[in-house]
Design a protein around this motif. Structure first.
Motif, PDB file in Angstrom:
ATOM      1  N   GLY A  85       0.785  -1.225   0.000  1.00 12.76           N
ATOM      2  CA  GLY A  85       0.000   0.000   0.000  1.00 12.76           C
ATOM      3  C   GLY A  85       0.816   1.273   0.000  1.00 12.76           C
ATOM      4  N   ILE A  86       2.115   1.193   0.265  1.00 19.88           N
ATOM      5  CA  ILE A  86       2.989   2.381   0.269  1.00 19.88           C
ATOM      6  C   ILE A  86       3.873   2.406  -0.967  1.00 19.88           C
ATOM      7  CG2 ILE A  86       4.855   3.557   1.494  1.00 19.88           C
ATOM      8  CD1 ILE A  86       3.660   2.449   4.102  1.00 19.88           C
ATOM      9  N   THR A  87       4.573   1.307  -1.221  1.00 13.45           N
ATOM     10  CA  THR A  87       5.543   1.283  -2.330  1.00 13.45           C
ATOM     11  C   THR A  87       4.874   1.333  -3.702  1.00 13.45           C
ATOM     12  OG1 THR A  87       5.579  -1.127  -2.084  1.00 13.45           O
ATOM     13  CG2 THR A  87       7.371   0.117  -1.057  1.00 13.45           C
ATOM     14  N   CYS A  88       3.584   1.007  -3.790  1.00 13.52           N
ATOM     15  CA  CYS A  88       2.907   1.102  -5.092  1.00 13.52           C
ATOM     16  C   CYS A  88       2.905   2.540  -5.593  1.00 13.52           C
ATOM     17  CB  CYS A  88       1.483   0.554  -4.995  1.00 13.52           C
ATOM     18  SG  CYS A  88       0.355   1.557  -4.005  1.00 13.52           S
ATOM     19  N   TRP A  89       2.840   3.495  -4.661  1.00 10.90           N
ATOM     20  CA  TRP A  89       2.820   4.903  -5.064  1.00 10.90           C
ATOM     21  C   TRP A  89       4.166   5.353  -5.614  1.00 10.90           C
ATOM     22  CZ3 TRP A  89      -1.625   7.156  -5.770  1.00 10.90           C
ATOM     23  CH2 TRP A  89      -2.748   6.672  -5.079  1.00 10.90           C
ATOM     24  N   ARG A  90       5.246   4.717  -5.200  1.00  5.86           N
ATOM     25  CA  ARG A  90       6.560   5.065  -5.743  1.00  5.86           C
ATOM     26  C   ARG A  90       6.652   4.716  -7.221  1.00  5.86           C
ATOM     27  NH1 ARG A  90      10.316   2.575  -0.811  1.00  5.86           N
ATOM     28  NH2 ARG A  90       9.401   3.858   0.861  1.00  5.86           N
ATOM     29  N   LYS A  91       5.878   3.731  -7.656  1.00  8.46           N
ATOM     30  CA  LYS A  91       5.895   3.315  -9.061  1.00  8.46           C
ATOM     31  C   LYS A  91       4.929   4.149  -9.911  1.00  8.46           C
ATOM     32  CE  LYS A  91       8.466  -0.089  -7.639  1.00  8.46           C
ATOM     33  NZ  LYS A  91       9.937  -0.007  -7.813  1.00  8.46           N
ATOM     34  N   LEU A  92       3.888   4.699  -9.278  1.00 10.99           N
ATOM     35  CA  LEU A  92       2.829   5.364 -10.038  1.00 10.99           C
ATOM     36  C   LEU A  92       2.874   6.885  -9.929  1.00 10.99           C
ATOM     37  CD1 LEU A  92      -0.108   2.994  -9.024  1.00 10.99           C
ATOM     38  CD2 LEU A  92       1.354   2.835 -11.038  1.00 10.99           C
ATOM     39  N   CYS A  93       2.993   7.402  -8.687  1.00 17.11           N
ATOM     40  CA  CYS A  93       2.998   8.849  -8.454  1.00 17.11           C
ATOM     41  C   CYS A  93       3.679   9.110  -7.116  1.00 17.11           C
ATOM     42  CB  CYS A  93       1.572   9.392  -8.455  1.00 17.11           C
ATOM     43  SG  CYS A  93       1.452  11.172  -8.223  1.00 17.11           S
ATOM     44  N   PRO A  94       5.005   9.256  -7.101  1.00 16.98           N
ATOM     45  CA  PRO A  94       5.744   9.388  -5.832  1.00 16.98           C
ATOM     46  C   PRO A  94       5.269  10.541  -4.952  1.00 16.98           C
ATOM     47  CG  PRO A  94       7.247   8.970  -7.653  1.00 16.98           C
ATOM     48  CD  PRO A  94       5.911   9.203  -8.269  1.00 16.98           C
ATOM     49  N   LEU A  95       4.732  11.602  -5.556  1.00 19.22           N
ATOM     50  CA  LEU A  95       4.270  12.740  -4.769  1.00 19.22           C
ATOM     51  C   LEU A  95       3.121  12.359  -3.843  1.00 19.22           C
ATOM     52  CD1 LEU A  95       4.730  15.838  -4.453  1.00 19.22           C
ATOM     53  CD2 LEU A  95       2.844  16.157  -6.062  1.00 19.22           C
ATOM     54  N   GLU A  97       2.726   9.497  -2.154  1.00 19.89           N
ATOM     55  CA  GLU A  97       3.054   8.375  -1.275  1.00 19.89           C
ATOM     56  C   GLU A  97       2.461   8.534   0.121  1.00 19.89           C
ATOM     57  OE1 GLU A  97       7.084   6.087   0.316  1.00 19.89           O
ATOM     58  OE2 GLU A  97       7.177   7.319  -1.506  1.00 19.89           O
ATOM     59  N   GLY A  98       2.187   9.790   0.534  1.00 20.90           N
ATOM     60  CA  GLY A  98       1.574  10.023   1.841  1.00 20.90           C
ATOM     61  C   GLY A  98       0.214   9.365   1.980  1.00 20.90           C
ATOM     62  N   ILE A  99      -0.474   9.127   0.841  1.00 20.27           N
ATOM     63  CA  ILE A  99      -1.761   8.424   0.888  1.00 20.27           C
ATOM     64  C   ILE A  99      -1.563   7.026   1.461  1.00 20.27           C
ATOM     65  CG2 ILE A  99      -3.647   7.498  -0.507  1.00 20.27           C
ATOM     66  CD1 ILE A  99      -3.127   9.773  -2.507  1.00 20.27           C
ATOM     67  N   GLY A 100      -0.485   6.370   1.045  1.00 19.05           N
ATOM     68  CA  GLY A 100      -0.188   5.035   1.549  1.00 19.05           C
ATOM     69  C   GLY A 100       0.101   5.034   3.036  1.00 19.05           C
ATOM     70  N   SER A 277     -14.076  -1.400   2.202  1.00 18.46           N
ATOM     71  CA  SER A 277     -12.672  -1.423   2.624  1.00 18.46           C
ATOM     72  C   SER A 277     -11.763  -0.671   1.653  1.00 18.46           C
ATOM     73  CB  SER A 277     -12.185  -2.871   2.773  1.00 18.46           C
ATOM     74  OG  SER A 277     -10.961  -2.935   3.458  1.00 18.46           O
ATOM     75  N   ILE A 278     -12.210   0.522   1.244  1.00 17.53           N
ATOM     76  CA  ILE A 278     -11.448   1.308   0.283  1.00 17.53           C
ATOM     77  C   ILE A 278     -10.747   2.462   0.984  1.00 17.53           C
ATOM     78  CG2 ILE A 278     -12.744   0.728  -1.788  1.00 17.53           C
ATOM     79  CD1 ILE A 278     -14.578   3.010  -1.312  1.00 17.53           C
ATOM     80  N   GLY A 279      -9.683   2.943   0.374  1.00 21.31           N
ATOM     81  CA  GLY A 279      -8.975   4.108   0.870  1.00 21.31           C
ATOM     82  C   GLY A 279      -7.803   3.819   1.775  1.00 21.31           C
ATOM     83  N   VAL A 280      -7.667   2.581   2.260  1.00 22.21           N
ATOM     84  CA  VAL A 280      -6.604   2.278   3.229  1.00 22.21           C
ATOM     85  C   VAL A 280      -5.544   1.323   2.674  1.00 22.21           C
ATOM     86  CG1 VAL A 280      -8.023   2.756   5.256  1.00 22.21           C
ATOM     87  CG2 VAL A 280      -8.041   0.464   4.254  1.00 22.21           C
ATOM     88  N   GLY A 281      -5.687   0.904   1.440  1.00 20.94           N
ATOM     89  CA  GLY A 281      -4.669   0.055   0.821  1.00 20.94           C
ATOM     90  C   GLY A 281      -4.892  -1.433   0.944  1.00 20.94           C
ATOM     91  N   SER A 282      -5.982  -1.853   1.572  1.00 19.32           N
ATOM     92  CA  SER A 282      -6.223  -3.294   1.749  1.00 19.32           C
ATOM     93  C   SER A 282      -6.381  -3.998   0.411  1.00 19.32           C
ATOM     94  CB  SER A 282      -7.480  -3.522   2.595  1.00 19.32           C
ATOM     95  OG  SER A 282      -7.319  -2.999   3.891  1.00 19.32           O
ATOM     96  N   LEU A 283      -7.189  -3.432  -0.471  1.00 20.37           N
ATOM     97  CA  LEU A 283      -7.427  -4.061  -1.776  1.00 20.37           C
ATOM     98  C   LEU A 283      -6.173  -4.034  -2.638  1.00 20.37           C
ATOM     99  CD1 LEU A 283     -10.941  -2.519  -2.419  1.00 20.37           C
ATOM    100  CD2 LEU A 283     -10.442  -4.863  -1.757  1.00 20.37           C
ATOM    101  N   THR A 284      -5.363  -2.990  -2.478  1.00 17.01           N
ATOM    102  CA  THR A 284      -4.099  -2.913  -3.218  1.00 17.01           C
ATOM    103  C   THR A 284      -3.192  -4.080  -2.857  1.00 17.01           C
ATOM    104  OG1 THR A 284      -4.259  -0.496  -3.284  1.00 17.01           O
ATOM    105  CG2 THR A 284      -2.091  -1.470  -3.687  1.00 17.01           C
ATOM    106  N   LEU A 530      -0.650  13.389   6.839  1.00 17.12           N
ATOM    107  CA  LEU A 530       0.445  12.669   6.191  1.00 17.12           C
ATOM    108  C   LEU A 530       0.469  12.891   4.677  1.00 17.12           C
ATOM    109  CD1 LEU A 530       0.469   9.249   8.106  1.00 17.12           C
ATOM    110  CD2 LEU A 530       2.287  10.961   8.057  1.00 17.12           C
ATOM    111  N   VAL A 531      -0.683  13.164   4.081  1.00 18.13           N
ATOM    112  CA  VAL A 531      -0.744  13.348   2.625  1.00 18.13           C
ATOM    113  C   VAL A 531      -0.056  14.651   2.206  1.00 18.13           C
ATOM    114  CG1 VAL A 531      -2.259  13.517   0.622  1.00 18.13           C
ATOM    115  CG2 VAL A 531      -2.850  11.971   2.491  1.00 18.13           C
ATOM    116  N   PRO A 532      -0.509  15.813   2.700  1.00 14.27           N
ATOM    117  CA  PRO A 532       0.219  17.040   2.321  1.00 14.27           C
ATOM    118  C   PRO A 532       1.603  17.104   2.943  1.00 14.27           C
ATOM    119  CG  PRO A 532      -1.470  17.544   3.953  1.00 14.27           C
ATOM    120  CD  PRO A 532      -1.673  16.115   3.550  1.00 14.27           C
TER     121      PRO A 532
END
Length: 583
Positions: A85-95, A97-100, A277-284, A530-532
């Motif tokens: 749920g965190i490292t996926c953002w490094r591959k898609l949109c590093p900015l 990553e706080g969402i993860g 269960s959306i928004g928290v990375g579980s499905l990812t 954590l996001v901003p």
């Protein structure tokens, strides 16, 4: 099936990340995660509270505009990146990553609160083997003079004449299980019996998760299917009780006037974000253990249908029993239906005490409750473990490291939640549930998730990825959702939740002290900021001009996309002439 990804460097002693052992394991794991206590208790209560069948209108709107699109979106990026749920953002949109990080923090809070609900259910299950259910009579040490035994019909008359009366089930819950104090200022002593139940639940969850998907994938065969068998049994039993029709009609009878109430729409949206269960990375994370060419598009549509269908069916099971209670006591259903713990640990135990063979139905009910909660709990733990492991693969995937870190995680959560097991612990529990794990935090994360993936990463890229992985083109409606509908609906709901904010109270009479509200808002802001915060940190520590830094942090990892394309070509079977989308 358990091949190491080509992107990984082969290091001696580093274990493979692996995949699900079969497609069924993935489906059962996701079903067990999204179908939980919220479906069985929260949905029926909200449906009853907000106009019966009329509540289904905003519910369906949120399912279509937010639930299914976000469900598909998160599962897709997990399967595509095969990251947590965190490292996926490094591959898609590093900015972004706080969402993860924000999602993992919410899951950490949830792990501490959810396990306590399971412990209460285990406590009730143990007492269900008694010769007489302790919440069925007023002859116990903890009962007061105001106690009323509903198992006898003539006591319902006594109930209506005593404004200060309390049911035997209520007194068992408040005086025996919780031994609740007068407020959060009076923490009191630890409830040692509940403490033992908490320890038992943590040990169970630890051994369900300790080997990763190798153990989780096998456990879900039982924990994700058996609750459905119990639910069907309870549904048949409930519909056969006298007064059941009255309860079902109360559950479904629409009040069209409630559709103009904004609060009804807000609660429908909150229910979707919780139950899906959306928004928290579980499905990812769950999707990341799929092979590249799994048809996640079809899976997501069926799983969403299963989720909402279970909620509707559970409503019949719950309200048929509540109709029976109202019939037996001679009072309106509105006086026996309560939300959350009140429904699970007061109303239903009281109902089974009034049935023939009450011990049997009590055991069935609490076994179902525990298994429903266990699925959600250990999947949340697996999500956190996977996300952290993927951040430090060279360290965490060595033999024995995962098990030791999981033990540390369980112990940390356990010691942090000790305050919730005290006599004043219910107040702390409710504060965490209301602020740290609430819908506003998840709504905020979902707004930025859709903006980052739909607008920054690009909706055309997402469509190309789905086409490449599954071989089918997603419905164009999802493009409209990811670009406009989902972020606008999520943002509107988030703003409304702040405008209509009501300070937390307990049982409508206890008002928390000011310091508790401050602490509650700090818990809520801890995930939101954590996001901003992460975006500002990355921009501040980058090199080049501000424009160059923004462009670099919004750019997907091109080398990673090329590598995924090569892996996809190796996995394709049947000679399909499908080239990987490398955008």
């Amino acid at each position: 099936m358990n091949k190491k990804r080509p992107t990984e460097n082969k290091q001696e002693g580093v274990e493979e990340r692996g995949h699900w052992g079969s497609k069924v394991e993935f489906l059962l794991a996701v079903a067990g995660n999204v179908v939980g206590l919220g479906n069985v208790w929260r949905f029926p209560y909200l449906c009853y509270k907000n106009g019966g069948g009329a509540f289904l209108v905003p519910y369906v709107v949120f399912v279509v505009t937010c639930g299914v699109p976000l469900f598909l979106l998160e599962t897709t990026i997990g399967q595509y990146t095969q990251e947590g749920g965190i490292t996926c953002w490094r591959k898609l949109c590093p900015l972004a990553e706080g969402i993860g990080y924000g999602g993992q923090l919410i899951l950490l809070y949830s792990c501490m609160t959810y396990i306590l609900i399971l412990s209460w259910a285990l406590f009730y299950l143990v007492f269900s083997f008694s010769s007489q259910l302790p919440w069925a009579s007023c002859d116990n040490d903890w009962n007061t003079d105001a106690c009323v035994d509903f198992s006898s019909r003539n006591k319902s008359i006594q109930w209506t004449n005593q404004t200060n009366s309390s049911s035997a089930a209520t007194e068992f819950w408040e005086r025996r299980v919780l031994a609740i104090s007068g407020g959060i200022e009076q923490i009191g002593s630890v409830r040692w019996e509940v403490l033992l139940c908490v320890i038992a639940m943590w040990v169970t969850c630890y051994f369900c998760v300790w080997k990763g998907v190798r153990s989780t994938g096998k456990v879900v065969y039982f924990t994700a299917t058996f609750p459905y068998a119990m639910l069907v049994v309870l549904l048949i039993r409930g519909l056969s009780l006298p007064g059941a029709l009255q309860g079902v009609l109360f559950y479904l009878l629409p009040e069209p006037s409630r559709l103009t109430d904004p609060q009804v729409w807000m609660e429908a949206g909150a229910q979707i974000f919780f139950s899906y269960s959306i928004g928290v990375g579980s499905l990812t994370v769950l999707g990341s253990y799929n092979t590249y060419n799994n048809n996640c598009y079809r899976d997501c549509l069926w799983l969403c249908l299963l989720n909402s269908g279970t909620s509707v069916v559970a409503g019949f099971a719950v309200f048929s029993v509540l109709g029976f209670m109202a019939h037996e006591q001679g009072i309106p259903i509105s006086e026996v239906a309560e939300s959350g713990p009140g429904l699970a640990f007061i109303a239903y135990p009281q109902a089974v005490a009034m049935m023939p063979l009450p011990q049997v139905w009590s055991i069935c009910f609490f076994v179902m409750l525990i298994l429903l909660g266990l699925d959600t709990q250990f999947v949340a733990m697996e999500v956190v473990m996977t996300s952290i492991t993927d951040m430090f693969p060279a360290v965490m995937r060595r033999a024995g490291r995962r098990e030791r870190f999981l033990l540390l995680f369980c112990l940390t959560c356990f010691f942090c939640q000790l305050v919730m097991i005290t006599e004043g612990g219910m107040y702390v529990f409710q504060m965490f549930d209301y602020y740290a794990c609430n819908g506003a935090c998840i709504l905020f994360l979902c707004v930025f998730e859709t903006l980052a993936l739909g607008w920054v990463f690009g909706v055309e890229r997402l469509y190309g990825i789905i086409k490449d992985m599954t071989g089918v083109s997603a419905n164009p409606f999802f493009k409209v959702c990811w670009l406009y509908l989902t972020p606008l609906v999520s943002l509107g709901s988030f703003i409304f939740s702040l405008v209509e904010y009501q300070p937390l109270t307990f049982n409508r009479w206890y008002v928390y002290p000011d310091w508790a509200y401050v602490l509650g808002w700090l818990l809520a802001l801890s995930s939101i900021l954590l996001v901003p915060g992460w975006a500002l940190y990355k921009l501040g520590t980058g090199t080049g001009s501000l424009r160059q830094r923004v462009r670099e942090l919004c750019r997907p990892d091109h080398d990673f996309q090329l590598t995924r394309g090569k892996e996809a070509e190796l996995q394709l079977v049947g000679g399909e002439d499908t080239k990987c989308f490398t955008g």
